[in-house]
Design a protein around this motif. Sequence first.
Motif, PDB file in Angstrom:
ATOM      1  N   VAL A 428       0.879  -1.164   0.000  1.00  0.00           N
ATOM      2  CA  VAL A 428       0.000   0.000   0.000  1.00  0.00           C
ATOM      3  C   VAL A 428       0.915   1.212   0.000  1.00  0.00           C
ATOM      4  CG1 VAL A 428      -1.829   1.246   1.206  1.00  0.00           C
ATOM      5  CG2 VAL A 428      -1.742  -1.258   1.309  1.00  0.00           C
ATOM      6  N   VAL A 429       0.744   2.094  -0.973  1.00  0.00           N
ATOM      7  CA  VAL A 429       1.585   3.291  -1.029  1.00  0.00           C
ATOM      8  C   VAL A 429       1.049   4.295  -0.023  1.00  0.00           C
ATOM      9  CG1 VAL A 429       2.441   5.166  -2.482  1.00  0.00           C
ATOM     10  CG2 VAL A 429       2.136   2.880  -3.468  1.00  0.00           C
ATOM     11  N   ARG A 430       1.921   4.727   0.890  1.00  0.00           N
ATOM     12  CA  ARG A 430       1.502   5.602   1.977  1.00  0.00           C
ATOM     13  C   ARG A 430       2.071   7.001   1.877  1.00  0.00           C
ATOM     14  NH1 ARG A 430      -3.063   3.679   4.033  1.00  0.00           N
ATOM     15  NH2 ARG A 430      -2.830   1.616   4.970  1.00  0.00           N
ATOM     16  N   GLY A 431       2.858   7.245   0.874  1.00  0.00           N
ATOM     17  CA  GLY A 431       3.435   8.580   0.747  1.00  0.00           C
ATOM     18  C   GLY A 431       4.770   8.475   0.072  1.00  0.00           C
ATOM     19  N   ARG A 432       5.578   9.501   0.333  1.00  0.00           N
ATOM     20  CA  ARG A 432       6.788   9.597  -0.460  1.00  0.00           C
ATOM     21  C   ARG A 432       7.844  10.285   0.372  1.00  0.00           C
ATOM     22  NH1 ARG A 432       4.327  11.668  -4.555  1.00  0.00           N
ATOM     23  NH2 ARG A 432       4.332  13.786  -3.884  1.00  0.00           N
ATOM     24  N   ALA A 433       9.075   9.837   0.212  1.00  0.00           N
ATOM     25  CA  ALA A 433      10.166  10.485   0.915  1.00  0.00           C
ATOM     26  C   ALA A 433      10.765  11.582   0.051  1.00  0.00           C
ATOM     27  CB  ALA A 433      11.227   9.468   1.283  1.00  0.00           C
ATOM     28  N   GLY A 434      10.784  11.365  -1.231  1.00  0.00           N
ATOM     29  CA  GLY A 434      11.375  12.343  -2.155  1.00  0.00           C
ATOM     30  C   GLY A 434      10.479  13.558  -2.321  1.00  0.00           C
ATOM     31  N   ASP A 435      11.062  14.641  -2.795  1.00  0.00           N
ATOM     32  CA  ASP A 435      10.305  15.876  -2.928  1.00  0.00           C
ATOM     33  C   ASP A 435       9.830  16.116  -4.342  1.00  0.00           C
ATOM     34  OD1 ASP A 435      10.022  16.727  -0.443  1.00  0.00           O
ATOM     35  OD2 ASP A 435      11.637  18.205  -0.485  1.00  0.00           O
ATOM     36  N   HIS A 436       9.136  15.177  -4.922  1.00  0.00           N
ATOM     37  CA  HIS A 436       8.546  15.523  -6.200  1.00  0.00           C
ATOM     38  C   HIS A 436       7.035  15.663  -6.053  1.00  0.00           C
ATOM     39  CE1 HIS A 436       8.527  11.027  -6.550  1.00  0.00           C
ATOM     40  NE2 HIS A 436       7.307  11.261  -6.990  1.00  0.00           N
ATOM     41  N   ILE A 437       6.455  16.252  -7.045  1.00  0.00           N
ATOM     42  CA  ILE A 437       5.011  16.404  -7.076  1.00  0.00           C
ATOM     43  C   ILE A 437       4.518  15.386  -8.096  1.00  0.00           C
ATOM     44  CG2 ILE A 437       3.096  17.972  -7.654  1.00  0.00           C
ATOM     45  CD1 ILE A 437       6.345  19.562  -6.786  1.00  0.00           C
ATOM     46  N   ASN A 438       3.579  14.549  -7.694  1.00  0.00           N
ATOM     47  CA  ASN A 438       3.010  13.569  -8.621  1.00  0.00           C
ATOM     48  C   ASN A 438       1.701  14.160  -9.131  1.00  0.00           C
ATOM     49  OD1 ASN A 438       1.830  11.423  -9.966  1.00  0.00           O
ATOM     50  ND2 ASN A 438       2.595   9.897  -8.505  1.00  0.00           N
ATOM     51  N   ARG A 439       1.806  14.884 -10.256  1.00  0.00           N
ATOM     52  CA  ARG A 439       0.649  15.609 -10.768  1.00  0.00           C
ATOM     53  C   ARG A 439      -0.034  14.745 -11.818  1.00  0.00           C
ATOM     54  NH1 ARG A 439      -1.090  19.275 -14.702  1.00  0.00           N
ATOM     55  NH2 ARG A 439      -2.006  21.187 -13.904  1.00  0.00           N
ATOM     56  N   ALA A 440      -1.070  14.052 -11.388  1.00  0.00           N
ATOM     57  CA  ALA A 440      -1.800  13.163 -12.288  1.00  0.00           C
ATOM     58  C   ALA A 440      -0.857  12.183 -12.984  1.00  0.00           C
ATOM     59  CB  ALA A 440      -2.595  13.981 -13.315  1.00  0.00           C
ATOM     60  N   GLY A 441       0.126  11.688 -12.242  1.00  0.00           N
ATOM     61  CA  GLY A 441       1.039  10.695 -12.808  1.00  0.00           C
ATOM     62  C   GLY A 441       2.305  11.286 -13.404  1.00  0.00           C
ATOM     63  N   GLU A 442       2.289  12.581 -13.747  1.00  0.00           N
ATOM     64  CA  GLU A 442       3.517  13.227 -14.228  1.00  0.00           C
ATOM     65  C   GLU A 442       4.314  13.666 -13.006  1.00  0.00           C
ATOM     66  OE1 GLU A 442       4.401  12.972 -17.152  1.00  0.00           O
ATOM     67  OE2 GLU A 442       2.704  13.165 -18.530  1.00  0.00           O
ATOM     68  N   LYS A 443       5.585  13.257 -12.952  1.00  0.00           N
ATOM     69  CA  LYS A 443       6.395  13.594 -11.796  1.00  0.00           C
ATOM     70  C   LYS A 443       7.130  14.908 -12.033  1.00  0.00           C
ATOM     71  CE  LYS A 443       5.188   9.290 -10.959  1.00  0.00           C
ATOM     72  NZ  LYS A 443       4.463   8.612 -12.049  1.00  0.00           N
ATOM     73  N   ILE A 444       7.065  15.809 -11.056  1.00  0.00           N
ATOM     74  CA  ILE A 444       7.733  17.106 -11.175  1.00  0.00           C
ATOM     75  C   ILE A 444       8.706  17.244 -10.018  1.00  0.00           C
ATOM     76  CG2 ILE A 444       7.409  19.611 -11.248  1.00  0.00           C
ATOM     77  CD1 ILE A 444       4.381  18.937 -11.877  1.00  0.00           C
ATOM     78  N   SER A 445       9.958  17.562 -10.328  1.00  0.00           N
ATOM     79  CA  SER A 445      10.945  17.758  -9.282  1.00  0.00           C
ATOM     80  C   SER A 445      10.809  19.167  -8.705  1.00  0.00           C
ATOM     81  CB  SER A 445      12.343  17.564  -9.884  1.00  0.00           C
ATOM     82  OG  SER A 445      13.285  18.316  -9.160  1.00  0.00           O
ATOM     83  N   ALA A 446      10.617  19.251  -7.389  1.00  0.00           N
ATOM     84  CA  ALA A 446      10.495  20.556  -6.721  1.00  0.00           C
ATOM     85  C   ALA A 446      11.752  21.397  -6.980  1.00  0.00           C
ATOM     86  CB  ALA A 446      10.287  20.354  -5.224  1.00  0.00           C
ATOM     87  N   GLU A 447      12.876  20.731  -6.839  1.00  0.00           N
ATOM     88  CA  GLU A 447      14.159  21.413  -6.999  1.00  0.00           C
ATOM     89  C   GLU A 447      14.307  22.024  -8.402  1.00  0.00           C
ATOM     90  OE1 GLU A 447      17.385  18.916  -5.437  1.00  0.00           O
ATOM     91  OE2 GLU A 447      18.498  19.535  -7.222  1.00  0.00           O
ATOM     92  N   GLU A 448      13.913  21.275  -9.387  1.00  0.00           N
ATOM     93  CA  GLU A 448      14.043  21.765 -10.761  1.00  0.00           C
ATOM     94  C   GLU A 448      13.246  23.053 -10.950  1.00  0.00           C
ATOM     95  OE1 GLU A 448      12.740  18.902 -13.694  1.00  0.00           O
ATOM     96  OE2 GLU A 448      12.824  20.369 -15.323  1.00  0.00           O
ATOM     97  N   ILE A 449      12.022  23.085 -10.432  1.00  0.00           N
ATOM     98  CA  ILE A 449      11.175  24.268 -10.635  1.00  0.00           C
ATOM     99  C   ILE A 449      11.664  25.429  -9.770  1.00  0.00           C
ATOM    100  CG2 ILE A 449       8.793  25.129 -10.672  1.00  0.00           C
ATOM    101  CD1 ILE A 449       9.589  22.725 -12.610  1.00  0.00           C
ATOM    102  N   GLU A 450      12.149  25.117  -8.574  1.00  0.00           N
ATOM    103  CA  GLU A 450      12.710  26.169  -7.721  1.00  0.00           C
ATOM    104  C   GLU A 450      13.879  26.852  -8.423  1.00  0.00           C
ATOM    105  OE1 GLU A 450      13.607  23.991  -4.178  1.00  0.00           O
ATOM    106  OE2 GLU A 450      11.488  23.869  -3.568  1.00  0.00           O
ATOM    107  N   ASP A 451      14.712  26.061  -9.067  1.00  0.00           N
ATOM    108  CA  ASP A 451      15.863  26.644  -9.773  1.00  0.00           C
ATOM    109  C   ASP A 451      15.414  27.628 -10.857  1.00  0.00           C
ATOM    110  OD1 ASP A 451      17.660  25.325  -8.218  1.00  0.00           O
ATOM    111  OD2 ASP A 451      18.106  23.747  -9.668  1.00  0.00           O
ATOM    112  N   HIS A 452      14.352  27.284 -11.547  1.00  0.00           N
ATOM    113  CA  HIS A 452      13.861  28.193 -12.587  1.00  0.00           C
ATOM    114  C   HIS A 452      13.278  29.456 -11.964  1.00  0.00           C
ATOM    115  CE1 HIS A 452      14.694  25.749 -16.057  1.00  0.00           C
ATOM    116  NE2 HIS A 452      14.185  24.707 -15.442  1.00  0.00           N
TER     117      HIS A 452
END
Length: 541
Positions: A428-452
């Motif tokens: 059972v998936v209970r969450g995530r340790a990494g800091d990405h956003i799972n937006r409808a299945g597309e994974k977005i790296s928080a760090e990548e967007i912060e850099d921009h």
Amino acid sequence: SPALVPLRQSWPPALVARYRAAGYWRGETLPGVLRERATRFADDIAVVGGEVRLSYAALWQEAGRIGAGLLARGLVPGDRVVVQLGNTPAFVTVVCGLFRAGLIPVYALPAHRITEVRHVLDKAQARGYIAADRQDGFDYRVLARELQALLPALQHVLIVGDAAEFGAVDSLQGDAALLPPDPDPQSVAFLQLSGGSTGLSKLIPRTHDDYIYSFRASNEICGITRDSVYMVALPAAHNFPMSSPGFLGALYAGARVVMSPGPGPDAAFPLIARERVTCVGLVPPLALLWAQAAAATAHDLGSLQVLQVGGAKLVPEAARRVIDSLGCRLQQVFGMAEGLVNYTRLHDPLDVVVGTQGRPISPDDEVLVVDDHGHPVAEGGIGHLLTRGPYTIRAYHNDPAANARSFTEDGYYRTGDMVQQLPGGYLVVRGRAGDHINRAGEKISAEEIEDHLLAHAEVFDAAVVSMPDAFLGERSCAFVIAHGTPPTAASLKAWVRGRGLAAFKVPDQVVFVEAFGTTAVGKISRRELRAQLRERYLEQT
Ligand code: J2J
């Protein structure tokens, strides 16, 4: 130009022996399988899309023409070629053509824009790029021109459709006799992209042996046979519709693949009715959309036997709604492009199908659930999911820093997911340790967007976090501290888009704050900061 970093993926010799002895790795290769199917299923329809219907024999022919044509243009076996195509039969013929030529496909998403494609071309040291002329209002030839100006190593640009000044995939010609012999089954067949929680996408080298095992075994679990009709509704470049069981599983079985030009009911429902589709994979928001539309549609969806949902968490309530409205079997799929895929089985009891994300494909998928210090948690406890096995990678391509972070010393992949393991190995998936956003299945790296965001002159600091979203599952929210007067949210979003990124990465929400105002003593990690911002904001709203 710098030497090509060799493509490698290797398991310890004892495991190689074990995976072979167990019959997981059978020495099959992707071109070898395609050749065999072209003979055995010659006149059966392999791929359907738009007005095109290709038999297995025709797919093999087309792949040969494209592969030989690429070699005739000067690409050599082992070269990497970035493929950025939508859900058309050309996706399949081009990729199979690359396999036949011993060229290495690198899969970009159609949504990717210059920043992402450039990174992928660069990291893979690709000499080739193949895209459509236009799709969904975007002209990939414009992108190709920009890429060529930036990357001298990119010598071969080919376009499906109106090629302008570039090479046309449609007119490729070459001598099929010059195609290389089948590759070593243990060699790398292609590079898949990681969802990536830190920075830009990493490249995932998958071998013929390991990948073929994953979709051959998936076929059995998902009930794919020669009589099946598998629809690709999600972008074909994603690992899920490619291999779980995906179009490659379907081709392996001699089944029919139907390419849906889009994932929504408008595009997919008429095709399901026309082609009698039996199996399709969706992300949770789409599954709910389909469930809603199914109630009112005039199209006959009665051929659907299995609706797979994965890529992001399907909560039990949503799972029930999908089952009730679509009247076919639901299969939850929890997978990752790095390897491990879990499925609920077709005959599992309802509570398992609704309440878990399934169990691993293979008896030799090793799963560990550990605490923050790497110690196994008590049975049934929540912890970090680590895994290794016969189709899970041991290393990313050309990325020692990521490898040091993402793999343990004994070769387990740190998935970044928090899970709970139930009896029978169900997860059972209970969450995530990494800091990405799972937006409808597309994974977005928080760090990548912060850099921009930080590259914007009026941004002093930025933290991007995931917020719960009723439709998307998660949406992205950027907390921004401005230099002086804040810019508008709209202008910041436009800024991110203007940096040449996929539209799904543009923050859904921008919240300006005076300070991140942590009361914690000393320095806190970005992770903790993001968590604090998320919680404070959710409390306030
Ligand atoms: C919760 N989180 C999930 C699920 C993936 C089959 C299916 C999906 C992918 C995929 C794939 C989830 N519930 N059911 O490659 O072959 C999240 C996890 C995981 C990450 C991997 C396949 N299914 N996830 O989604 O490489 O966080 O692969 O680690 O895109 O998606 O993302 P990706």
